[in-house]
Design a protein around this motif. Structure first.
Motif, PDB file in Angstrom:
ATOM      1  N   LEU A 177       0.706  -1.230  -0.100  1.00 51.54           N
ATOM      2  CA  LEU A 177       0.046   0.193  -0.004  1.00 51.54           C
ATOM      3  C   LEU A 177       0.749   1.244  -0.229  1.00 51.54           C
ATOM      4  N   TYR A 178       0.413   2.505  -0.538  1.00 46.62           N
ATOM      5  CA  TYR A 178       1.213   3.493  -0.753  1.00 46.62           C
ATOM      6  C   TYR A 178       0.324   4.515  -0.391  1.00 46.62           C
ATOM      7  N   SER A 179       1.065   5.667   0.053  1.00 48.58           N
ATOM      8  CA  SER A 179       0.235   7.000   0.128  1.00 48.58           C
ATOM      9  C   SER A 179       0.363   7.769  -1.076  1.00 48.58           C
ATOM     10  N   PRO A 180      -0.538   8.880  -1.184  1.00 50.70           N
ATOM     11  CA  PRO A 180      -0.384   9.666  -2.332  1.00 50.70           C
ATOM     12  C   PRO A 180       1.103  10.293  -2.525  1.00 50.70           C
ATOM     13  N   ASP A 181       1.401  10.874  -1.431  1.00 46.87           N
ATOM     14  CA  ASP A 181       2.924  11.409  -1.346  1.00 46.87           C
ATOM     15  C   ASP A 181       3.957  10.527  -2.106  1.00 46.87           C
ATOM     16  N   GLU A 182       3.940   9.062  -1.485  1.00 46.60           N
ATOM     17  CA  GLU A 182       4.608   7.999  -2.205  1.00 46.60           C
ATOM     18  C   GLU A 182       4.595   7.829  -3.659  1.00 46.60           C
ATOM     19  N   PHE A 183       3.243   7.763  -3.882  1.00 51.97           N
ATOM     20  CA  PHE A 183       3.050   7.723  -5.418  1.00 51.97           C
ATOM     21  C   PHE A 183       3.620   8.852  -6.190  1.00 51.97           C
ATOM     22  N   ALA A 184       3.605   9.967  -5.675  1.00 54.00           N
ATOM     23  CA  ALA A 184       3.992  11.176  -6.393  1.00 54.00           C
ATOM     24  C   ALA A 184       5.478  11.159  -6.499  1.00 54.00           C
ATOM     25  N   ALA A 185       6.338  10.718  -5.463  1.00 50.76           N
ATOM     26  CA  ALA A 185       7.683  10.539  -5.249  1.00 50.76           C
ATOM     27  C   ALA A 185       8.173   9.494  -6.304  1.00 50.76           C
ATOM     28  N   SER A 186       7.563   8.343  -6.508  1.00 50.39           N
ATOM     29  CA  SER A 186       8.098   7.383  -7.235  1.00 50.39           C
ATOM     30  C   SER A 186       7.723   7.554  -8.594  1.00 50.39           C
ATOM     31  N   LEU A 187       6.542   8.147  -8.982  1.00 51.11           N
ATOM     32  CA  LEU A 187       6.278   8.258 -10.495  1.00 51.11           C
ATOM     33  C   LEU A 187       7.024   9.423 -11.129  1.00 51.11           C
ATOM     34  N   LYS A 188       7.384  10.500 -10.245  1.00 47.17           N
ATOM     35  CA  LYS A 188       8.186  11.542 -10.514  1.00 47.17           C
ATOM     36  C   LYS A 188       9.504  11.012 -10.919  1.00 47.17           C
ATOM     37  N   GLN A 189      10.062  10.209 -10.141  1.00 49.81           N
ATOM     38  CA  GLN A 189      11.389   9.589 -10.235  1.00 49.81           C
ATOM     39  C   GLN A 189      11.447   8.727 -11.450  1.00 49.81           C
ATOM     40  N   ALA A 190      10.325   8.112 -11.830  1.00 45.90           N
ATOM     41  CA  ALA A 190      10.088   7.266 -13.150  1.00 45.90           C
ATOM     42  C   ALA A 190      10.337   8.266 -14.353  1.00 45.90           C
ATOM     43  N   GLY A 191      10.118   9.526 -14.227  1.00 45.72           N
ATOM     44  CA  GLY A 191      10.096  10.484 -15.281  1.00 45.72           C
ATOM     45  C   GLY A 191       8.646  11.278 -15.557  1.00 45.72           C
ATOM     46  N   PHE A 192       7.759  10.939 -14.838  1.00 43.48           N
ATOM     47  CA  PHE A 192       6.572  11.731 -14.815  1.00 43.48           C
ATOM     48  C   PHE A 192       6.478  13.142 -14.693  1.00 43.48           C
ATOM     49  N   SER A 193       5.955  14.041 -15.377  1.00 45.49           N
ATOM     50  CA  SER A 193       6.130  15.512 -14.936  1.00 45.49           C
ATOM     51  C   SER A 193       5.335  15.984 -13.869  1.00 45.49           C
ATOM     52  N   SER A 194       4.154  15.588 -13.895  1.00 41.91           N
ATOM     53  CA  SER A 194       3.127  15.914 -12.943  1.00 41.91           C
ATOM     54  C   SER A 194       2.381  14.713 -12.451  1.00 41.91           C
ATOM     55  N   VAL A 195       1.886  14.763 -11.108  1.00 42.96           N
ATOM     56  CA  VAL A 195       1.022  13.720 -10.527  1.00 42.96           C
ATOM     57  C   VAL A 195      -0.067  14.295  -9.670  1.00 42.96           C
ATOM     58  N   GLU A 196      -1.204  14.002  -9.930  1.00 39.69           N
ATOM     59  CA  GLU A 196      -2.433  14.384  -9.308  1.00 39.69           C
ATOM     60  C   GLU A 196      -3.022  13.262  -8.733  1.00 39.69           C
ATOM     61  N   TRP A 197      -3.972  13.574  -7.632  1.00 42.87           N
ATOM     62  CA  TRP A 197      -4.683  12.743  -6.816  1.00 42.87           C
ATOM     63  C   TRP A 197      -6.198  13.000  -6.535  1.00 42.87           C
ATOM     64  N   ARG A 198      -6.997  12.254  -6.255  1.00 46.48           N
ATOM     65  CA  ARG A 198      -8.355  12.461  -5.815  1.00 46.48           C
ATOM     66  C   ARG A 198      -8.988  11.320  -5.258  1.00 46.48           C
ATOM     67  N   GLU A 199     -10.058  11.378  -4.428  1.00 51.20           N
ATOM     68  CA  GLU A 199     -10.683  10.321  -3.701  1.00 51.20           C
ATOM     69  C   GLU A 199     -11.959  10.244  -4.688  1.00 51.20           C
ATOM     70  N   LEU A 200     -12.423   8.876  -5.005  1.00 48.60           N
ATOM     71  CA  LEU A 200     -13.403   8.824  -5.676  1.00 48.60           C
ATOM     72  C   LEU A 200     -14.512   7.918  -4.820  1.00 48.60           C
ATOM     73  N   THR A 201     -15.809   7.969  -5.317  1.00 54.17           N
ATOM     74  CA  THR A 201     -16.771   7.187  -4.570  1.00 54.17           C
ATOM     75  C   THR A 201     -16.921   7.481  -3.006  1.00 54.17           C
ATOM     76  N   ASP A 202     -17.973   7.051  -2.552  1.00 53.36           N
ATOM     77  CA  ASP A 202     -18.063   7.148  -1.151  1.00 53.36           C
ATOM     78  C   ASP A 202     -17.107   6.417  -0.279  1.00 53.36           C
ATOM     79  N   ASP A 203     -16.654   5.393  -0.828  1.00 53.35           N
ATOM     80  CA  ASP A 203     -15.724   4.391  -0.361  1.00 53.35           C
ATOM     81  C   ASP A 203     -14.371   4.903  -0.321  1.00 53.35           C
ATOM     82  N   ARG A 204     -14.095   6.233  -0.881  1.00 60.40           N
ATOM     83  CA  ARG A 204     -12.719   6.917  -0.656  1.00 60.40           C
ATOM     84  C   ARG A 204     -11.714   5.970  -1.508  1.00 60.40           C
ATOM     85  N   CYS A 205     -12.023   5.406  -2.526  1.00 56.08           N
ATOM     86  CA  CYS A 205     -11.079   5.053  -3.451  1.00 56.08           C
ATOM     87  C   CYS A 205     -10.216   6.078  -4.126  1.00 56.08           C
ATOM     88  N   LEU A 206      -8.928   5.666  -4.241  1.00 52.59           N
ATOM     89  CA  LEU A 206      -7.887   6.644  -4.637  1.00 52.59           C
ATOM     90  C   LEU A 206      -7.653   6.457  -6.058  1.00 52.59           C
TER      91      LEU A 206
END
Length: 206
Positions: free
Chosen positions: A170-199
């Protein structure tokens, strides 16, 4: 839930695996629809769904995009996905292949959108997997991840049962952002979806 059934959530095999895939059609339906609504695939998009399972997401993406590919390392999932999308497969608008993330049979820069729904939990060498996805994306392409369970500070949102047996990462939004930017992605955004708080995490390539 037996250990055999749990193992089939990681990689569906045989009749038990087929039963798990059937459960996923129902269990993942609402979150997958919400995810595709956020992504808004365009009519000229070429999409890859990584870890496609039974192919429900493929069917939604194929309603909007020009071409949709799916890969899964389970032969059961590949067969189910092809059957679920039979008409689109016959029409040549959907192609499903058995493959792993680190051995994808695609040219660099082929896709404008890559999705990964409830599958990043299981990825080994996750940083290398992100780089592999980056390579097959076109410039300005998007990599979109959807997960039910994730880390929010010291807490776990929607903590899964038997996480240790399933060997979920399992990962946090910050961990996703750090790893994805390290892989080369220029921007990373996140949001919660549905009442179940899917990421939902969306990374964009330059």
């Amino acid at each position: 839930m037996s250990v055999e059934e749990l193992s089939n959530y990681r990689k569906p095999v045989g009749k038990a695996g087929e039963a798990v895939v059937e459960k996923m059609y129902v269990g993942h339906a609402d979150m997958t629809r919400a995810f595709v609504d956020v992504l808004k695939p365009a009519p000229d998009d070429v999409v890859l769904d990584v870890g496609c399972g039974g192919g429900f997401a493929i069917s939604l993406l194929a309603e909007k995009a020009a071409m949709v590919y799916g890969i899964d390392y389970s032969d059961v999932s590949v067969a189910k996905a092809e059957a679920y999308n039979r008409d689109a497969v016959k029409a040549g608008r959907v192609i499903v292949r058995q493959a792993e993330v680190l051995d994808m049979p695609f040219d660099r820069g082929l896709f404008s959108l890559v999705t990964a729904i409830e599958t990043v939990y299981f990825w080994e060498r996750v940083d290398d997997c992100y780089k592999a996805v980056y390579d097959i994306l076109k410039p300005a392409g998007r990599f979109a991840i959807l997960m039910t369970s994730w880390k929010n500070g010291d807490a776990i949102v929607n903590e899964p049962e038997h996480m240790d047996i399933l060997r979920l990462n399992l990962y946090s939004p910050d961990e996703f952002a750090a790893s994805l930017k390290q892989a080369g992605f220029s921007s990373v955004e996140w949001r919660e979806l549905t009442d179940d708080r899917c990421l939902c995490v969306i990374a964009t390539k330059d």
